[in-house]
Scaffold this active site. Structure first.
Site, PDB file in Angstrom:
ATOM      1  N   ASP A 276     -20.137  48.252   8.537  1.00 49.54           N
ATOM      2  CA  ASP A 276     -20.948  47.420   9.436  1.00 49.54           C
ATOM      3  C   ASP A 276     -21.698  46.401   8.595  1.00 49.54           C
ATOM      4  O   ASP A 276     -21.996  46.640   7.418  1.00 49.54           O
ATOM      5  CB  ASP A 276     -21.925  48.273  10.239  1.00 49.54           C
ATOM      6  CG  ASP A 276     -22.441  47.549  11.470  1.00 49.54           C
ATOM      7  OD1 ASP A 276     -21.853  47.737  12.554  1.00 49.54           O
ATOM      8  OD2 ASP A 276     -23.409  46.780  11.360  1.00 49.54           O
ATOM      9  N   CYS A 378     -16.002  43.892  24.535  1.00 52.76           N
ATOM     10  CA  CYS A 378     -17.138  44.231  25.403  1.00 52.76           C
ATOM     11  C   CYS A 378     -17.745  42.985  26.044  1.00 52.76           C
ATOM     12  O   CYS A 378     -18.957  42.898  26.220  1.00 52.76           O
ATOM     13  CB  CYS A 378     -18.198  45.002  24.622  1.00 52.76           C
ATOM     14  SG  CYS A 378     -18.911  44.098  23.231  1.00 52.76           S
TER      15      CYS A 378
END
Length: 434
Positions: A276, A378
């Site tokens: 990340d 998303c």
């Protein structure tokens, strides 16, 4: 409309009326012809209830008006018998909670917590509470208010919400408000965070919550974490990854606080690398791995590793460097791509589609024949069809063929309402490379 109505009026265009009749709950600024006072001469109040009438006089419903928003009215009901009072809101909350109990109450993994212990209880328009989102993390609720109407209704809705849950035997310590969404600026609302001051109750001392999902413990920062502190919509998609992970070496990209990687490790993965760009999120991911005893095996060998990097750059670098791939724990048999929304507007769809194509192609270059890819989008602007086109183009460029395992969506506590395309925003696909 023969019966008298107690609310001011908004006269709307034929186009707006057709949209409401088709099921979409918004009336835009340019679709309001004029505003009229109620029968007693009371003018329209910002955030108040208005009756919607088509210009020829046909009643179309009632909704909450926001005078500074381009979405000028958000529909509440098309039932002329409804009065927007405490009883109305209690019914909305009760229906939403009962729906979660029905769809999720019996789906818990063996020996794990009920799936309703961590779930979204109210999902804005999808639950008839436009502009209000409420997530539950064990005994704490986290609320996000994004509209002027819901801001005014907090003193009505919050006590009702607590009452409905507690009457059902649910232990709730309090409501934490995350009034920090950028959409509030469009409504003329300020930002704030903090505990809702419930009369007669002592406010919790900390905004950290220990929550369980799929039997995995998470240390959540509901004050500073993304959205309300966690992404609950992928609950069952994480289980899908867990079911694929046995004996595999897994690369979890855009890992946030580690839920896909942790589920893979819990599912018997040989090794998991979490990546990340946020070192803060990675620190929480490491802590969550330690809390669940998934970071090392019984012999002290490392089972999970963590890398702070921009995935868009990281994946191509892995495919071009065997040394780096080995150092990161590869080669990998299963890659998970859970990127943030690449587009939040219709104008950026083409650019977003290119982004999804590039990260999927990079992942496919790293996977062997027989390897597995779990990938998602998303953003409701990125439709299922567009995402599938991007993945198909990625497979073509990577010179592989994909065997689809599943096409999944968001968990049922984030319900998709037909006629409201904005409520369908998450698509999740799993493939085997053949």
């Amino acid at each position: 409309m023969k019966q008298a109505r107690p609310y001011p009026k908004a006269i709307i265009t034929k186009k707006a009326a057709r949209s409401l009749q088709a099921g979409h709950p918004w009336v835009f600024e340019g679709e309001i012809i004029r505003l009229e006072p109620d029968a007693e001469g009371n003018e329209v109040a910002n955030g108040g209830v208005v009756d919607l009438f088509e210009e020829k006089g046909t009643w179309q419903g009632a909704g909450l008006i926001s005078m500074q928003s381009k979405i000028r009215v958000r529909l509440l009901t098309r039932n002329a018998n409804d009065r927007i009072d405490e009883g109305f809101w209690r019914r909305r909350i009760l229906w939403a909670w009962e729906m979660r109990k029905t769809t999720m109450g019996r789906r818990a993994l063996p020996g794990c917590e009920p799936d309703t212990n961590c779930c979204r209880i109210l999902f804005s328009e999808a639950d008839g509470t436009p502009g209000l989102i409420v997530d539950r993390y064990e005994d704490v609720l986290v609320a996000q208010v994004g509209t002027f109407g819901m801001e005014r209704l907090r003193p009505v809705i919050y006590p009702l919400l607590l009452d409905v849950l507690r009457n059902d035997g649910q232990k709730i310590r309090g409501i934490y408000e995350r009034a920090d969404s950028p959409s509030r600026r469009l409504e003329g609302l300020d930002f704030y965070k903090g505990w809702w001051p419930e009369p007669g109750m002592e406010m919790p001392s900390s905004a950290r919550v220990m929550a369980q999902e799929n039997g995995i413990i998470y240390d959540l920062d509901i004050e500073n974490g993304q959205k309300t502190g966690f992404f609950l919509d992928q609950k069952y998609n994480r289980r899908a990854v867990r079911e694929l992970a046995q004996g595999k070496r897994v690369l979890d990209c855009f890992c946030h606080v580690g839920p896909f990687g942790l589920n893979a490790a819990a599912g018997g993965a040989e090794f998991v690398r979490c990546v990340d760009i946020s070192d803060t999120a990675l620190a929480l991911a490491k802590e969550n791995a330690r809390l669940n005893k998934l970071d090392v095996d019984e012999n002290g060998n490392q089972r999970m590793g963590f890398t702070c990097a921009d995935v868009v750059d990281y994946l191509p670098e892995l495919s071009h460097s065997k040394e780096m791939l080995k150092a990161e724990g590869g080669p990998f048999d299963l890659i998970v791509l859970d990127p943030p929304a690449f587009t939040k507007s219709r104008q950026a769809i083409a650019h977003a589609k290119k982004g999804y194509e590039e990260i999927n192609e990079a992942a496919l270059h790293l996977l062997p024949r027989g390897g597995y890819l779990a990938t998602c989008s998303c953003s409701h602007f990125m439709s299922t069809e567009l995402l599938e086109e991007a993945i198909a183009e990625a497979a073509h460029k990577a010179n592989v063929q994909l065997k689809q395992i599943e096409l999944r969506q968001q968990a049922p506590d984030h319900p998709i309402v037909w006629g409201i395309p904005e409520t369908h925003y998450l698509d999740f696909l799993t493939f085997q490379v053949v």
